[in-house]
Write a protein that holds these residues in place. Structure first.
Motif, PDB file in Angstrom:
ATOM      1  N   SER A 233       0.813  -1.216   0.000  1.00  0.00           N
ATOM      2  CA  SER A 233       0.000   0.000   0.000  1.00  0.00           C
ATOM      3  C   SER A 233       0.845   1.264   0.000  1.00  0.00           C
ATOM      4  O   SER A 233       0.301   2.370   0.046  1.00  0.00           O
ATOM      5  N   LEU A 234       2.168   1.084  -0.034  1.00  0.00           N
ATOM      6  CA  LEU A 234       3.097   2.218  -0.174  1.00  0.00           C
ATOM      7  C   LEU A 234       2.833   3.309   0.859  1.00  0.00           C
ATOM      8  O   LEU A 234       2.866   4.497   0.555  1.00  0.00           O
ATOM      9  N   GLY A 235       2.564   2.888   2.072  1.00  0.00           N
ATOM     10  CA  GLY A 235       2.373   3.833   3.161  1.00  0.00           C
ATOM     11  C   GLY A 235       0.932   4.209   3.419  1.00  0.00           C
ATOM     12  O   GLY A 235       0.621   4.837   4.431  1.00  0.00           O
ATOM     13  N   GLY A 236       0.024   3.854   2.476  1.00  0.00           N
ATOM     14  CA  GLY A 236      -1.388   4.175   2.673  1.00  0.00           C
ATOM     15  C   GLY A 236      -2.011   4.974   1.558  1.00  0.00           C
ATOM     16  O   GLY A 236      -2.891   5.809   1.803  1.00  0.00           O
ATOM     17  N   ILE A 237      -1.627   4.720   0.306  1.00  0.00           N
ATOM     18  CA  ILE A 237      -2.160   5.508  -0.813  1.00  0.00           C
ATOM     19  C   ILE A 237      -3.600   5.140  -1.154  1.00  0.00           C
ATOM     20  O   ILE A 237      -4.290   5.909  -1.833  1.00  0.00           O
ATOM     21  N   THR A 238      -4.099   3.969  -0.685  1.00  0.00           N
ATOM     22  CA  THR A 238      -5.433   3.540  -1.088  1.00  0.00           C
ATOM     23  C   THR A 238      -6.547   4.310  -0.398  1.00  0.00           C
ATOM     24  O   THR A 238      -7.674   4.341  -0.894  1.00  0.00           O
ATOM     25  N   GLY A 239      -6.259   4.931   0.747  1.00  0.00           N
ATOM     26  CA  GLY A 239      -7.281   5.702   1.434  1.00  0.00           C
ATOM     27  C   GLY A 239      -6.777   6.222   2.758  1.00  0.00           C
ATOM     28  O   GLY A 239      -5.839   5.679   3.332  1.00  0.00           O
ATOM     29  N   TYR A 240      -7.407   7.268   3.240  1.00  0.00           N
ATOM     30  CA  TYR A 240      -6.967   7.874   4.496  1.00  0.00           C
ATOM     31  C   TYR A 240      -7.175   6.942   5.693  1.00  0.00           C
ATOM     32  O   TYR A 240      -6.434   7.001   6.663  1.00  0.00           O
ATOM     33  N   HIS A 241      -8.185   6.085   5.612  1.00  0.00           N
ATOM     34  CA  HIS A 241      -8.488   5.183   6.728  1.00  0.00           C
ATOM     35  C   HIS A 241      -8.583   3.739   6.247  1.00  0.00           C
ATOM     36  O   HIS A 241      -9.377   2.959   6.760  1.00  0.00           O
ATOM     37  N   SER A 242      -7.771   3.382   5.287  1.00  0.00           N
ATOM     38  CA  SER A 242      -7.836   2.042   4.698  1.00  0.00           C
ATOM     39  C   SER A 242      -7.357   0.989   5.693  1.00  0.00           C
ATOM     40  O   SER A 242      -6.253   1.084   6.241  1.00  0.00           O
TER      41      SER A 242
END
Length: 281
Positions: A233-242
């Motif tokens: 997820s590369l640090g969380g690019i899929t969503g702010y609260h993924s």
């Protein structure tokens, strides 16, 4: 910069079984706006990847996000006759978006006439990156059914794009994802490849360097951003609260945001040495 998003914009696609739903996000002001067509990862939809979409639109891009058939919002199950061909439908989705760009732009009040059609890029994450790579010239070993590079696309951003197939695939991937056998030798368009050096995947028998094949095996000009400690997820690019993010790190997300934006705008690239490393050819 103030932005607007309109969704769903529906494009007729009778051969697909479900019409194509698209989200269009754009700045409220500005002219000659560049376009990013974004392909989501497996199971995601046009509503994902807010950390990237928000950043890109605030930087002056129009972002177009189709929802592919594998999205959880559509519930296309493995027993659906379309399922084995979803990877082909994905490719067709991106090309349909480009074909019907006028319709998509007209759905956003005041946007038509403010877009620079000579500055169109594709981007994608995971399976979406593989989908986007085909419009940049990547092919599938042993399959020549896809149309090839799209001349309307001038550059790309490939986030966690799968590497070589064949012996590099795990037994599971070889059985279920036979199409996952890319050839990058004809991917001549400029592209930024982003990989995490801790992205150990069940799809391959190799180490995380698998995710850098698109950089090492394609012709220049290419740029590689390696994120230290980055997982899929590369640090969380899929969503702010993924909840799927196992390596949550705002610094990694910021690196992807800033480097991808600078790359597409043709600006000098830089990254915090603690977050990652850049390499170009």
């Amino acid at each position: 910069m103030s932005v607007i998003s309109v969704s769903p914009v529906v494009l007729s696609a009778p051969e697909r079984g479900d019409d194509l739903q698209v989200r269009v996000s754009a700045p409220l002001s500005g002219d000659d706006l560049p376009v990013i067509v974004f392909s989501h990862g497996f199971g995601e939809s046009m509503r994902g990847y807010a950390p990237l979409v928000d950043h890109w639109t605030a930087a002056g891009f129009v972002v177009v996000q189709p929802t592919h058939l594998d999205s959880r919002t559509l519930n296309v199950t493995p027993d659906d006759p379309r399922y084995p061909e979803i990877w082909r439908f994905r490719d067709a989705d991106l090309r349909r978006v480009l074909d019907d760009l006028d319709t998509l732009l007209a759905a956003v009040p005041g946007l038509a006439g403010r877009v620079d059609r000579d500055r169109i890029a594709v981007a994608g994450h995971s399976w979406g990156a593989t989908t986007a790579s085909a419009l940049l010239g990547a092919t599938v070993v042993g399959d020549d059914s896809l149309p090839g590079a799209d001349p309307r696309v001038k550059a790309g951003v490939l986030l966690a794009v799968a590497g070589l197939g064949g012996a590099d695939l795990s037994p599971f991937a070889a059985e279920h994802f036979a199409f996952m056998s890319p050839d990058f030798t004809a991917m001549t368009a400029p592209a930024l490849i982003v990989a995490g050096d801790a992205d150990q995947s069940a799809l391959t028998v190799r180490k995380p360097d698998w995710w850098t094949d698109a950089y090492h095996l394609s012709p220049a000009p290419k740029t590689l951003l390696t994120l230290f400690g980055g997982e899929h997820s590369l640090g969380g690019i899929t969503g702010y609260h993924s909840t799927e993010t196992t390596d949550e790190d705002p610094a990694r997300v910021a690196a992807v945001q800033r480097v991808s934006t600078a790359f597409l705008l043709g600006s000098p690239l830089s990254v915090d040495p603690a977050a990652g490393q850049l390499e170009s050819k």
